[in-house]
Design an enzyme around this catalytic site. Structure first.
Site, PDB file in Angstrom:
ATOM      1  N   ASP A  82      83.080  26.126  -0.133  1.00  0.00           N
ATOM      2  CA  ASP A  82      82.252  24.923  -0.231  1.00  0.00           C
ATOM      3  C   ASP A  82      83.018  23.639   0.081  1.00  0.00           C
ATOM      4  O   ASP A  82      82.473  22.541  -0.015  1.00  0.00           O
ATOM      5  CB  ASP A  82      81.647  24.806  -1.640  1.00  0.00           C
ATOM      6  N   ARG A 107      84.211  25.818  -7.764  1.00  0.00           N
ATOM      7  CA  ARG A 107      84.619  24.640  -6.990  1.00  0.00           C
ATOM      8  C   ARG A 107      85.674  23.788  -7.699  1.00  0.00           C
ATOM      9  O   ARG A 107      86.178  22.814  -7.100  1.00  0.00           O
ATOM     10  CB  ARG A 107      83.394  23.770  -6.634  1.00  0.00           C
ATOM     11  N   ARG A 152      74.309  18.379 -11.956  1.00  0.00           N
ATOM     12  CA  ARG A 152      75.755  18.446 -11.737  1.00  0.00           C
ATOM     13  C   ARG A 152      76.511  17.367 -12.521  1.00  0.00           C
ATOM     14  O   ARG A 152      77.145  17.659 -13.526  1.00  0.00           O
ATOM     15  CB  ARG A 152      76.064  18.354 -10.244  1.00  0.00           C
ATOM     16  N   HIS A 181      71.714  17.445  -6.142  1.00  0.00           N
ATOM     17  CA  HIS A 181      72.608  16.286  -5.995  1.00  0.00           C
ATOM     18  C   HIS A 181      71.756  15.093  -5.555  1.00  0.00           C
ATOM     19  O   HIS A 181      70.794  15.263  -4.798  1.00  0.00           O
ATOM     20  CB  HIS A 181      73.648  16.517  -4.884  1.00  0.00           C
ATOM     21  N   CYS A 284      76.206  15.943   2.901  1.00  0.00           N
ATOM     22  CA  CYS A 284      77.130  16.754   2.092  1.00  0.00           C
ATOM     23  C   CYS A 284      78.463  16.966   2.809  1.00  0.00           C
ATOM     24  O   CYS A 284      79.501  17.113   2.171  1.00  0.00           O
ATOM     25  CB  CYS A 284      76.533  18.120   1.782  1.00  0.00           C
TER      26      CYS A 284
END
Ligand code: ARG
Length: 294
Positions: A82, A107, A152, A181, A284
């Site tokens: 990611d 992550r 998140r 997000h 992103c």
């Protein structure tokens, strides 16, 4: 001078939109795959095509350069598929990099890797105490930081980011797991506030991605915002990058494309379908490196 720069004055005269120079951080998706699932888009059983992801990513990179922007690169690390989504690596204003502290274990190692890059490249790093996923959930509009929570980044990180940058923070709550997000539900089209606030900075957003309270805040603060359709939101139309005039968007967001044209923006279509398998799009893959203001 590039072709683009020589065209700029005429373009600006007709559209009224002014291009701002951008410096971005990107990460080549050399290790891209979907091996775990931390958002509803990710299905590890579905095959991914890393070569295709690389080709699509390269088109985005080339597009930024062709528009006259600067792009820095961070080395991709094996085992961190990611990492291509650099927007989550931190949040930078005036040469200060507020580091990321990722929500999911998969992550977490990206946080220090990005902070190391920021340090090595002359940014002042502030290590985060609170869970936050960088520019995925923090967007700068004028002098205000719009901050997302719900999936998140935590509410505590909203307080922390406000302390780090000494700016107003407006907390917005996301409610639809597909839009986990803030940068999947809001696009900052022009972050610059006009003289004495006459010309407001402009955003586009997907109302249905937010709770009632947040929708009310957005309506009140941005009465002229573009509200996109659920269909355009669902293809990650808002996960876009704007330089104040050119707006890089998904070719699937056809309604949003028309709305942008009506407002004098120039939509530039870049397809990142392969990266969408990881739940990410144009924004992103793009982190803005806001350096020291001179
Ligand atoms: N697979 C990544 C994750 O779930 C995608 C991140 C997308 N980034 C973003 N800025 N919206 O964390």
């Amino acid at each position: 001078m590039s072709t683009h720069e020589s065209l700029a004055p005429a373009d600006t005269a007709t559209s009224g939109r002014i291009q701002q120079h951008r410096k971005y951080l990107m990460c080549r998706p050399e290790h891209f795959t979907v091996s775990y699932s931390i958002n509803p888009w990710m299905e590890p059983t579905r095959p991914t095509d890393t070569a295709k992801a690389l080709r699509q990513w390269q088109t985005l990179y080339d597009t930024y350069l062709a528009l006259g922007h600067e792009v820095e690169l961070i080395d991709p690390l094996e085992g961190l598929p990611d990492m291509v989504y650099t927007a989550n690596g931190g949040f930078l204003i005036d040469g200060i990099a507020y580091g990321a502290k990722f929500r999911f274990a998969e992550r977490v190692p990206e946080g220090p890797a990005f902070m190391e890059w920021f340090r090595a490249n002359g940014y002042e790093v502030v290590e985060p105490a609170e869970v936050n996923e960088g520019e995925g959930d923090f967007l700068l509009v004028g002098d205000t930081i719009l901050a997302g929570t719900g999936f998140r980044s935590t509410g505590d990180s909203h307080r922390e980011v406000g302390e780090v940058f000494g700016r107003e923070v407006v907390s917005l709550t996301l409610t639809d797991p597909r839009f986990y997000h803030l940068d999947t539900a809001i696009a900052v089209l022009d972050p610059v506030e006009g003289p004495s606030g006459v010309e407001r900075a402009t955003i586009a957003y997907l109302p249905a991605a937010f709770d009632e309270r947040s929708q009310g805040i957005l309506r009140e603060r941005y009465p002229d915002a573009i509200q996109v359709s659920d269909a355009d939101g669902a293809v990650f139309g808002l996960n876009s990058a704007s330089d104040g005039r050119n707006v890089i968007i998904s070719p699937r967001a056809t309604g949003f494309e028309a709305q942008l044209r009506e407002r004098g923006y120039t939509p530039v279509l870049v397809d990142l379908s392969e990266l969408l398998l990881g739940g990410g799009g144009i924004k992103c893959c793009t982190l803005e490196l806001r350096g020291v203001q001179r």
